[in-house]
Design a protein around this motif. Structure first.
Motif, PDB file in Angstrom:
ATOM      1  N   ILE A 154       0.837  -1.202   0.000  1.00 30.05           N
ATOM      2  CA  ILE A 154       0.000   0.000   0.000  1.00 30.05           C
ATOM      3  C   ILE A 154       0.873   1.253   0.000  1.00 30.05           C
ATOM      4  O   ILE A 154       0.667   2.181  -0.792  1.00 30.05           O
ATOM      5  CB  ILE A 154      -0.933  -0.003   1.230  1.00 30.05           C
ATOM      6  CG1 ILE A 154      -1.971  -1.128   1.107  1.00 30.05           C
ATOM      7  CG2 ILE A 154      -1.632   1.353   1.386  1.00 30.05           C
ATOM      8  CD1 ILE A 154      -2.816  -1.330   2.339  1.00 30.05           C
ATOM      9  N   VAL A 155       1.863   1.280   0.895  1.00 31.22           N
ATOM     10  CA  VAL A 155       2.767   2.434   0.962  1.00 31.22           C
ATOM     11  C   VAL A 155       3.544   2.569  -0.345  1.00 31.22           C
ATOM     12  O   VAL A 155       3.723   3.676  -0.869  1.00 31.22           O
ATOM     13  CB  VAL A 155       3.732   2.303   2.150  1.00 31.22           C
ATOM     14  CG1 VAL A 155       4.735   3.461   2.157  1.00 31.22           C
ATOM     15  CG2 VAL A 155       2.967   2.267   3.464  1.00 31.22           C
ATOM     16  N   GLY A 156       3.995   1.435  -0.896  1.00 29.60           N
ATOM     17  CA  GLY A 156       4.737   1.459  -2.147  1.00 29.60           C
ATOM     18  C   GLY A 156       3.919   1.992  -3.305  1.00 29.60           C
ATOM     19  O   GLY A 156       4.456   2.660  -4.207  1.00 29.60           O
ATOM     20  N   HIS A 157       2.628   1.713  -3.286  1.00 30.02           N
ATOM     21  CA  HIS A 157       1.730   2.211  -4.334  1.00 30.02           C
ATOM     22  C   HIS A 157       1.778   3.733  -4.408  1.00 30.02           C
ATOM     23  O   HIS A 157       1.903   4.312  -5.494  1.00 30.02           O
ATOM     24  CB  HIS A 157       0.303   1.732  -4.048  1.00 30.02           C
ATOM     25  CG  HIS A 157      -0.724   2.304  -4.973  1.00 30.02           C
ATOM     26  ND1 HIS A 157      -0.997   1.767  -6.208  1.00 30.02           N
ATOM     27  CD2 HIS A 157      -1.560   3.383  -4.834  1.00 30.02           C
ATOM     28  CE1 HIS A 157      -1.939   2.479  -6.806  1.00 30.02           C
ATOM     29  NE2 HIS A 157      -2.306   3.459  -5.986  1.00 30.02           N
ATOM     30  N   PHE A 158       1.689   4.379  -3.254  1.00 24.95           N
ATOM     31  CA  PHE A 158       1.687   5.845  -3.231  1.00 24.95           C
ATOM     32  C   PHE A 158       3.089   6.417  -3.401  1.00 24.95           C
ATOM     33  O   PHE A 158       3.248   7.507  -3.955  1.00 24.95           O
ATOM     34  CB  PHE A 158       1.069   6.341  -1.918  1.00 24.95           C
ATOM     35  CG  PHE A 158      -0.388   6.008  -1.791  1.00 24.95           C
ATOM     36  CD1 PHE A 158      -1.340   6.731  -2.494  1.00 24.95           C
ATOM     37  CD2 PHE A 158      -0.810   4.967  -0.981  1.00 24.95           C
ATOM     38  CE1 PHE A 158      -2.693   6.429  -2.389  1.00 24.95           C
ATOM     39  CE2 PHE A 158      -2.153   4.651  -0.863  1.00 24.95           C
ATOM     40  CZ  PHE A 158      -3.103   5.381  -1.577  1.00 24.95           C
ATOM     41  N   LYS A 159       4.091   5.681  -2.945  1.00 20.20           N
ATOM     42  CA  LYS A 159       5.462   6.163  -3.057  1.00 20.20           C
ATOM     43  C   LYS A 159       5.915   6.241  -4.509  1.00 20.20           C
ATOM     44  O   LYS A 159       6.644   7.159  -4.905  1.00 20.20           O
ATOM     45  CB  LYS A 159       6.401   5.253  -2.263  1.00 20.20           C
ATOM     46  CG  LYS A 159       7.846   5.709  -2.262  1.00 20.20           C
ATOM     47  CD  LYS A 159       8.713   4.789  -1.418  1.00 20.20           C
ATOM     48  CE  LYS A 159      10.169   5.263  -1.422  1.00 20.20           C
ATOM     49  NZ  LYS A 159      11.037   4.369  -0.605  1.00 20.20           N
ATOM     50  N   HIS A 160       5.473   5.284  -5.330  1.00 16.31           N
ATOM     51  CA  HIS A 160       5.935   5.212  -6.715  1.00 16.31           C
ATOM     52  C   HIS A 160       4.977   5.867  -7.706  1.00 16.31           C
ATOM     53  O   HIS A 160       5.273   5.940  -8.902  1.00 16.31           O
ATOM     54  CB  HIS A 160       6.164   3.750  -7.109  1.00 16.31           C
ATOM     55  CG  HIS A 160       7.247   3.084  -6.316  1.00 16.31           C
ATOM     56  ND1 HIS A 160       6.987   2.168  -5.314  1.00 16.31           N
ATOM     57  CD2 HIS A 160       8.592   3.225  -6.355  1.00 16.31           C
ATOM     58  CE1 HIS A 160       8.126   1.759  -4.792  1.00 16.31           C
ATOM     59  NE2 HIS A 160       9.115   2.391  -5.402  1.00 16.31           N
ATOM     60  N   LEU A 161       3.818   6.314  -7.225  1.00 15.09           N
ATOM     61  CA  LEU A 161       2.843   6.962  -8.116  1.00 15.09           C
ATOM     62  C   LEU A 161       2.478   8.329  -7.557  1.00 15.09           C
ATOM     63  O   LEU A 161       1.580   8.453  -6.711  1.00 15.09           O
ATOM     64  CB  LEU A 161       1.588   6.100  -8.258  1.00 15.09           C
ATOM     65  CG  LEU A 161       1.758   4.728  -8.932  1.00 15.09           C
ATOM     66  CD1 LEU A 161       0.456   3.938  -8.875  1.00 15.09           C
ATOM     67  CD2 LEU A 161       2.202   4.900 -10.384  1.00 15.09           C
ATOM     68  N   PRO A 162       3.150   9.374  -7.994  1.00 19.09           N
ATOM     69  CA  PRO A 162       2.879  10.727  -7.494  1.00 19.09           C
ATOM     70  C   PRO A 162       1.417  11.145  -7.647  1.00 19.09           C
ATOM     71  O   PRO A 162       0.867  11.841  -6.782  1.00 19.09           O
ATOM     72  CB  PRO A 162       3.794  11.611  -8.343  1.00 19.09           C
ATOM     73  CG  PRO A 162       4.908  10.701  -8.770  1.00 19.09           C
ATOM     74  CD  PRO A 162       4.273   9.364  -8.964  1.00 19.09           C
ATOM     75  N   LEU A 163       0.773  10.713  -8.743  1.00 15.43           N
ATOM     76  CA  LEU A 163      -0.627  11.072  -8.954  1.00 15.43           C
ATOM     77  C   LEU A 163      -1.513  10.459  -7.865  1.00 15.43           C
ATOM     78  O   LEU A 163      -2.458  11.102  -7.383  1.00 15.43           O
ATOM     79  CB  LEU A 163      -1.091  10.607 -10.335  1.00 15.43           C
ATOM     80  CG  LEU A 163      -2.541  10.953 -10.704  1.00 15.43           C
ATOM     81  CD1 LEU A 163      -2.754  12.465 -10.661  1.00 15.43           C
ATOM     82  CD2 LEU A 163      -2.882  10.400 -12.092  1.00 15.43           C
ATOM     83  N   ALA A 164      -1.184   9.226  -7.476  1.00 16.41           N
ATOM     84  CA  ALA A 164      -1.951   8.566  -6.418  1.00 16.41           C
ATOM     85  C   ALA A 164      -1.792   9.326  -5.096  1.00 16.41           C
ATOM     86  O   ALA A 164      -2.764   9.509  -4.347  1.00 16.41           O
ATOM     87  CB  ALA A 164      -1.481   7.118  -6.263  1.00 16.41           C
ATOM     88  N   TYR A 165      -0.575   9.777  -4.809  1.00 18.34           N
ATOM     89  CA  TYR A 165      -0.351  10.545  -3.588  1.00 18.34           C
ATOM     90  C   TYR A 165      -1.131  11.858  -3.627  1.00 18.34           C
ATOM     91  O   TYR A 165      -1.688  12.305  -2.611  1.00 18.34           O
ATOM     92  CB  TYR A 165       1.141  10.826  -3.398  1.00 18.34           C
ATOM     93  CG  TYR A 165       1.708  10.205  -2.151  1.00 18.34           C
ATOM     94  CD1 TYR A 165       2.922   9.548  -2.152  1.00 18.34           C
ATOM     95  CD2 TYR A 165       1.008  10.284  -0.942  1.00 18.34           C
ATOM     96  CE1 TYR A 165       3.441   8.967  -1.013  1.00 18.34           C
ATOM     97  CE2 TYR A 165       1.510   9.711   0.201  1.00 18.34           C
ATOM     98  CZ  TYR A 165       2.734   9.053   0.172  1.00 18.34           C
ATOM     99  OH  TYR A 165       3.217   8.482   1.321  1.00 18.34           O
TER     100      TYR A 165
END
Length: 258
Positions: free
Chosen positions: A40-51
């Motif tokens: 879950i954390v990796g998803h947002f860390k690698h996708l700036p748009l998701a963050y």
């Protein structure tokens, strides 16, 4: 240290870390939950748009925008920080998954498991920080082991997890009261004295070791007084009352004694 004739001791903070890893983090259910948490954390860390979308949701929910913490598997306390950051963002993550896909999700059971793990890890993290401070003493070791043995630091866990963690504690610290450096230091510390020993025999041996040290010091003082004229030493002003618990760890000890 060997040339000085001073006995060495293992790193207490490192041993605490091994106990946490062996007794809790390596358990299958916890490790699975942590694996999903990392995704879950990796998803947002690698996708700036998701963050960016997550931050928008935080604002909509009147929450302070904060980033999720990524852990490092070799440092258990970083796992604690990651769990805390996820729990703090549980509402925003739930709202995010209602609109967008995530690489992984946490089940209700896994959320509950991580919340309990966080409750357990927090005192261990605090304890590790305090025994790593420049003011820490080997006198702290026996009381800390005692407090863990009384389950003060691990309440809230399932019984099987509690047993596994206590087994790791007992295995790693089985002989701690038998080590004279620990027992003598604890007996001499006015905060602790003989209150935290769990075994009458090790307490007796500790007192005997203390008296042996006193005998050695008396011989040294006798020899010194015979060869050197001594002057009374100036008294050092006391800056803190002995026996007063000023730290979080001290409050735990006070609670146990009550």
């Amino acid at each position: 240290m060997d040339q000085l004739g001073v006995a060495s001791l293992g790193c207490f903070a490192r041993t605490l870390q091994l106990i946490v890893h062996e007794g809790l983090l390596s358990q299958h259910s916890v490790s699975d939950a942590l694996a999903n948490a990392r995704k879950i954390v990796g998803h947002f860390k690698h996708l700036p748009l998701a963050y960016s979308r997550l931050e928008d949701i935080q604002v909509e929910l009147n929450m302070q925008p904060k980033h999720l913490q990524q852990d490092v598997q070799t440092r258990w306390n970083s796992s604690q920080y990651m769990i805390e950051s996820l729990i703090a963002q549980k509402r925003t993550l739930s709202a995010y998954t209602a609109e967008y896909d995530l690489r992984a999700t946490l089940t209700a059971n896994q959320w509950g498991l991580l919340e309990k793990a966080s409750t357990v890890l927090a005192p261990f993290e605090m304890t590790t920080r305090e025994v790593s401070a420049s003011s820490a003493s080997v006198a702290d070791v026996i009381p800390i082991v005692f407090s863990v043995g009384k389950t003060r630091l691990i309440r809230g866990l399932r019984q099987d997890m509690k047993c596994t963690l206590l087994d790791a504690v007992n295995r790693r610290f089985n002989d701690v009261e038998s080590e004279p450096l620990y027992s003598v230091a604890t007996l001499l510390d006015p905060r602790y004295k003989d209150r935290y020993f769990t075994n009458a025999d090790t307490l007796r041996l500790g007192k005997e070791a203390l008296m042996a040290e006193v005998g050695k010091m008396e011989e040294v003082l006798k020899t010194t007084s015979e060869t050197t004229a001594s002057e009374p030493a100036d008294k050092t002003p006391r800056t803190e009352a002995l026996g007063t618990s000023t730290s979080s760890l001290g409050s735990i000890f006070d609670e146990i004694l009550e």
